[in-house]
Motif scaffolding. Sequence first.
Motif, PDB file in Angstrom:
ATOM      1  N   ARG A 107       0.835  -1.209   0.000  1.00 12.43           N
ATOM      2  CA  ARG A 107       0.000   0.000   0.000  1.00 12.43           C
ATOM      3  C   ARG A 107       0.865   1.254   0.000  1.00 12.43           C
ATOM      4  O   ARG A 107       0.466   2.286  -0.532  1.00 12.43           O
ATOM      5  CB  ARG A 107      -0.946  -0.015   1.190  1.00 12.43           C
TER       6      ARG A 107
ATOM      7  N   LEU B  48      -1.203   4.512  -1.024  1.00 15.38           N
ATOM      8  CA  LEU B  48      -2.392   4.515  -0.170  1.00 15.38           C
ATOM      9  C   LEU B  48      -2.018   4.696   1.295  1.00 15.38           C
ATOM     10  O   LEU B  48      -2.871   4.996   2.117  1.00 15.38           O
ATOM     11  CB  LEU B  48      -3.189   3.228  -0.367  1.00 15.38           C
TER      12      LEU B  48
ATOM     13  N   PRO C 145      -1.714   8.712  -4.690  1.00 16.94           N
ATOM     14  CA  PRO C 145      -1.935   7.499  -5.508  1.00 16.94           C
ATOM     15  C   PRO C 145      -2.387   7.827  -6.922  1.00 16.94           C
ATOM     16  O   PRO C 145      -2.043   7.105  -7.860  1.00 16.94           O
ATOM     17  CB  PRO C 145      -3.009   6.728  -4.736  1.00 16.94           C
ATOM     18  N   TYR C 146      -3.165   8.920  -7.072  1.00 17.97           N
ATOM     19  CA  TYR C 146      -3.709   9.207  -8.394  1.00 17.97           C
ATOM     20  C   TYR C 146      -2.702   9.862  -9.330  1.00 17.97           C
ATOM     21  O   TYR C 146      -3.018  10.155 -10.463  1.00 17.97           O
ATOM     22  CB  TYR C 146      -4.991  10.047  -8.297  1.00 17.97           C
ATOM     23  N   GLU C 147      -1.493  10.103  -8.834  1.00 19.19           N
ATOM     24  CA  GLU C 147      -0.480  10.641  -9.737  1.00 19.19           C
ATOM     25  C   GLU C 147       0.677   9.666  -9.939  1.00 19.19           C
ATOM     26  O   GLU C 147       1.673  10.008 -10.559  1.00 19.19           O
ATOM     27  CB  GLU C 147       0.040  11.987  -9.195  1.00 19.19           C
TER      28      GLU C 147
ATOM     29  N   VAL D 271       1.605   3.697 -11.125  1.00 19.33           N
ATOM     30  CA  VAL D 271       1.570   2.404 -10.460  1.00 19.33           C
ATOM     31  C   VAL D 271       0.112   2.027 -10.327  1.00 19.33           C
ATOM     32  O   VAL D 271      -0.709   2.868  -9.993  1.00 19.33           O
ATOM     33  CB  VAL D 271       2.186   2.526  -9.046  1.00 19.33           C
ATOM     34  N   ASN D 272      -0.245   0.792 -10.622  1.00 22.57           N
ATOM     35  CA  ASN D 272      -1.618   0.374 -10.393  1.00 22.57           C
ATOM     36  C   ASN D 272      -1.644  -0.876  -9.556  1.00 22.57           C
ATOM     37  O   ASN D 272      -0.653  -1.597  -9.449  1.00 22.57           O
ATOM     38  CB  ASN D 272      -2.369   0.160 -11.707  1.00 22.57           C
ATOM     39  N   MET D 273      -2.809  -1.093  -8.967  1.00 24.95           N
ATOM     40  CA  MET D 273      -2.903  -2.158  -7.980  1.00 24.95           C
ATOM     41  C   MET D 273      -4.107  -3.035  -8.272  1.00 24.95           C
ATOM     42  O   MET D 273      -5.151  -2.540  -8.700  1.00 24.95           O
ATOM     43  CB  MET D 273      -3.054  -1.519  -6.598  1.00 24.95           C
TER      44      MET D 273
ATOM     45  N   GLY E 177      -9.838   3.897 -15.364  1.00 28.56           N
ATOM     46  CA  GLY E 177      -8.564   4.582 -15.255  1.00 28.56           C
ATOM     47  C   GLY E 177      -8.225   5.382 -16.506  1.00 28.56           C
ATOM     48  O   GLY E 177      -7.610   6.450 -16.429  1.00 28.56           O
TER      49      GLY E 177
ATOM     50  N   GLN F 144      -9.838   8.708 -16.548  1.00 29.61           N
ATOM     51  CA  GLN F 144      -9.163   9.669 -15.676  1.00 29.61           C
ATOM     52  C   GLN F 144      -7.994  10.324 -16.396  1.00 29.61           C
ATOM     53  O   GLN F 144      -7.617  11.441 -16.082  1.00 29.61           O
ATOM     54  CB  GLN F 144      -8.662   8.996 -14.394  1.00 29.61           C
TER      55      GLN F 144
ATOM     56  N   GLU G   9     -10.172   3.243  -2.777  1.00 28.75           N
ATOM     57  CA  GLU G   9      -8.732   3.190  -2.992  1.00 28.75           C
ATOM     58  C   GLU G   9      -8.418   2.806  -4.436  1.00 28.75           C
ATOM     59  O   GLU G   9      -7.485   3.337  -5.037  1.00 28.75           O
ATOM     60  CB  GLU G   9      -8.105   2.191  -2.023  1.00 28.75           C
TER      61      GLU G   9
ATOM     62  N   LEU H 196      -8.800   5.852  -6.572  1.00 28.78           N
ATOM     63  CA  LEU H 196      -7.632   6.721  -6.392  1.00 28.78           C
ATOM     64  C   LEU H 196      -6.460   6.162  -7.181  1.00 28.78           C
ATOM     65  O   LEU H 196      -5.749   6.873  -7.887  1.00 28.78           O
ATOM     66  CB  LEU H 196      -7.227   6.785  -4.923  1.00 28.78           C
ATOM     67  N   ASP H 197      -6.281   4.850  -7.047  1.00 30.90           N
ATOM     68  CA  ASP H 197      -5.161   4.170  -7.680  1.00 30.90           C
ATOM     69  C   ASP H 197      -5.240   4.281  -9.200  1.00 30.90           C
ATOM     70  O   ASP H 197      -4.231   4.351  -9.885  1.00 30.90           O
ATOM     71  CB  ASP H 197      -5.174   2.705  -7.251  1.00 30.90           C
ATOM     72  N   LEU H 198      -6.470   4.326  -9.716  1.00 29.78           N
ATOM     73  CA  LEU H 198      -6.646   4.418 -11.168  1.00 29.78           C
ATOM     74  C   LEU H 198      -6.601   5.865 -11.649  1.00 29.78           C
ATOM     75  O   LEU H 198      -6.922   6.143 -12.799  1.00 29.78           O
ATOM     76  CB  LEU H 198      -7.956   3.755 -11.581  1.00 29.78           C
ATOM     77  N   GLY H 199      -6.274   6.779 -10.761  1.00 28.69           N
ATOM     78  CA  GLY H 199      -5.997   8.138 -11.207  1.00 28.69           C
ATOM     79  C   GLY H 199      -7.093   9.151 -10.960  1.00 28.69           C
ATOM     80  O   GLY H 199      -7.019  10.267 -11.460  1.00 28.69           O
ATOM     81  N   ALA H 200      -8.143   8.789 -10.180  1.00 26.87           N
ATOM     82  CA  ALA H 200      -9.194   9.766  -9.914  1.00 26.87           C
ATOM     83  C   ALA H 200      -8.842  10.557  -8.661  1.00 26.87           C
ATOM     84  O   ALA H 200      -8.404   9.990  -7.666  1.00 26.87           O
ATOM     85  CB  ALA H 200     -10.530   9.057  -9.736  1.00 26.87           C
TER      86      ALA H 200
ATOM     87  N   LYS I 280     -13.385  13.441  -7.215  1.00 28.22           N
ATOM     88  CA  LYS I 280     -13.943  12.654  -8.321  1.00 28.22           C
ATOM     89  C   LYS I 280     -14.278  11.250  -7.859  1.00 28.22           C
ATOM     90  O   LYS I 280     -15.278  10.662  -8.286  1.00 28.22           O
ATOM     91  CB  LYS I 280     -12.916  12.584  -9.463  1.00 28.22           C
TER      92      LYS I 280
END
Lengths: 328, 380, 269
Positions: free
Chosen positions: B66, B71, B91-93, B96-98, B118, B121, C168, C171-175, C179
Amino acid sequence: MNGSGFNWLGFWNLVFSALVQRIGVLGRELRQRRGRLVVAGIPMLWLGLFFLLPFLIVARISLTTIDPNAQPPYSSIVTFTQGWQLELHFNLDNYRRLWQDGLYLSAYLNSLKTAAISTLLCLMIGFPMALGIARASTRWRLPLLTMVIVPFWTSFLIRIYAWIGLLKDQGPLNNLLLWLGVIDEPLHILYTNTAVYIGIVYSYLPFMVLPLTATLLKHDRSLLEAAFDLGCKPMRAFWRVTFPLALPGVIAGSLLVFIPAVGEFVIPDLLGGPDSLMIGRVLWTEFFQSRDWPLASAVAMAILLLIVIPTLLFEHLQARRGAQEARR
Amino acid sequence: MAQPGRRQAPIEPWQQPGAQPFLRICNVTKTFGQTYAVDDVSAEVYQGEFFSLLGGSGCGKSTLLRILAGLETPDRGRIVLGGEDITDLPPYERPVNMMFQSYALFPHLNVAQNVAFGLHQERMARGEIADRVAAMLDLVQLKDYGRRKPDQLSGGQRQRVALARALAKQPKLLLLDEPLGALDRKLREQTQFELVGIQERIGITFITVTHDQEEAMTMSSRVAVMDAGRIVQVATPAQLYEFPANRFVAGFIGAVNLFDGRVSQQQGEDLVFHCEALGGDFLMYHGDPLPIGTPVTVAVRPEKVSVHDTRPTDRRNAVHGKVVEIAYLGDVSIYHVATDHGQVVRIQITHEARYSRPHYSWDDELWLSWDPDDGVVLTA
Amino acid sequence: MRQRSTFVFTMMAFGYAFLYLPIFSVVLYSFNASRLVTVWGGFSTRWYGALFHNETILQATGRSLLVAAMAATLAVAIGTLAAVAFTRFQRLRARPLLSLMTSAPLVMPEVMLGLSALLLFVGLQQWIGWPAGRGLMTITIAHTTFCCAYVTVIVQSRLAQMDESLEEAALDLGARPWKVFFLVTLPVIFPALAAGWLLAFTLSLDDLVVASFVSGPSSTTLPMLIYSKVKFGVTPEINALATLIVLVVTSLIVAATLVMGRRNANPLR
């Protein structure tokens, strides 16, 4: 001073850059928390202004005296004499009256009694209903539950009004009983405490049945089967297994019935007699009929201290115990 | 145990002196209240690796993952990805994806919309999104499932949607939190190989968290074993099994016999250690000389122990015992043998022929032996 | 076993009869030609006619619906924010205060909510001149305030159940956080918002006590009107009105149950 070799420029540079950095950190924190500030701030502001502040005002007005000529009808606490001297007039008479005049004390005790008896009655009717719903096949469960909720969505006032018609001396209930020969003359139910009990139980029964059903549904049926398997008779199994496990639901349901019942105004007002004194009704009368705003405020403060705060504390303790048990 | 022999020519960048790591985890620490979830962890992961964090529950592996995703913010330490310090990026910048343990598929969106989330976004063009989504669903073999809602999919299908969604943005690094944890045993074995196949095809660096040693061994190029917030060993699956660095790793990966004793003699590259519970001195291979009297633990895998009816004359390390426990597992049988001085030794006998009956029964007496290089001498 | 089943069955029958007896009696008497409750004067729909020509009742109904809709909407907005603050900001310093303010209205007798709101409006008018007089706006504000608490409870429990990894993952996917709220959290908890809105709407529509305190001269709501009519003699139009309310509510609930039932029964559409 200047000759001592101390580098003032460097010093100020240091101070200045430290300041800039600090401001930068603050700014970043503010920006990061801005969303949170808005999200938490709006409800705080609204509830603070329209829920918390009013109680301070109630507290203040409970300390004034009634002044029928003033608009609004109470004296002010703060007066300025000679233009600048501040004078405070606290008046504790309202509270003294609450204590000394037997009316208020008996109304308070009567509210507690009525609410307690109604809660017990709700539990006695509600528990078998909840048990029946929880044991029903999945096909029937939702319709049965919905049928408990439907009355709640229809106007409360109109349902109470319906009871007036039903309970009248010449109403259908008495007619039926007379026709059946159960009674020789009409029962006087309307405008008595019995009618108040009927009204409260009727209105708050769903609040008892729903949490009870939810708790009962959580149990595994095999718990009861295990009890039977271990030689427990059905009646005993109910008191040793089902009821103890349903206790959280019993407490939740009882609170949901008891709390609104204590402060109830409409039911004692429409169904009760002149002697069905309940604290909510007293407050209403003081306010609307006697127009004694300070006394009504004092009654409100008494309710706050004697009913609301104890309930909140109890709930808080319950919640904390629940959380502790969940952690275990 | 499934063998990790899937690579024809193993790529081992960590062996090459000039290779630059793709991901650097530098002295990362994270506390929750008083407890250290991640305690001063450092690790390096190379481009294209399938890297596993393996450990029991509460060892800090998920927290570390995390932190990589952004996160959680570490209390101390840096995360450097492809030369860029991403420690402070939200995380949104992060590139890396999870893939979440619960899959975290958005229940109100259908499969295609989930995969496209994604990409939206990133403000990618509509046509491009549609193409990418189609390619991703093709990759995970769910081409015709785009319009299904998550609750209309089986567990295995959901898992693949989650994978497709996490891969859609073509991250530099893919994090997988217990990727196969929610699948049943049969499906899990099959999916392990699928996952490895996909990873090799697209070449993205994978970091996965798992508590299942078999899963880690099957899929990974390297495994980091974690315990109490620290990484205790980073190695390839084979090294981890044959050359565990300490007692914890030896015991965590597979079954093992641990014999406690002291060094009593040093003979060149070999040492003699004395074990009370086995009742004697035993010769073990160990590269570094150890001072006499050093407390050591010798780890011997059950399948490395040989069984004899009489005392073997050609083996250096032999011990007499009695069978106390037998378990028939189909391919192998496990025996517990109590030696005369109390140590119980676990041994494993492979059934090579269908009609081979177990030779030994309860209370049968037998001799066990192993060679000096069949076990590992552990000092920690 | 058999014995208690019979007991449970009897109690259930009694309970449901108890719950529905008054409602049936209202429906029955709404078709009674006679003005008297005690006498059955034959079937008639005259009270429905009278109802639709009674301007006062219609206006009060309109006002009540308007107030209820506004109060419910505001309460959902504010209550949802409070619920989010509760469940998602673990280190919020004002947490105990917010908790107090959202749970206290649930255990507060209505007379106190009404009295305190009125005294606030009177006081505010004295100090800053706002709100000038009392009317629909003050009723809406007071209703919003106590409905908030109910909405918060409902939304909070839904948010607590919600898998946090959904947010989460977004967020992880860029939002970005806001949003995430609109694209993921809101759609997922939408049923709770709808339930909260309906509950707030009903509470507001049903409220007599608070409205009586904070209403002004020309803002009589439906419950206030019914109350005064009930207090000063029976009016059969009320029976007709009640029947209509029962009809609307029942059909809405049946429709909702059918829609939900169909959705649950047929997962592979």
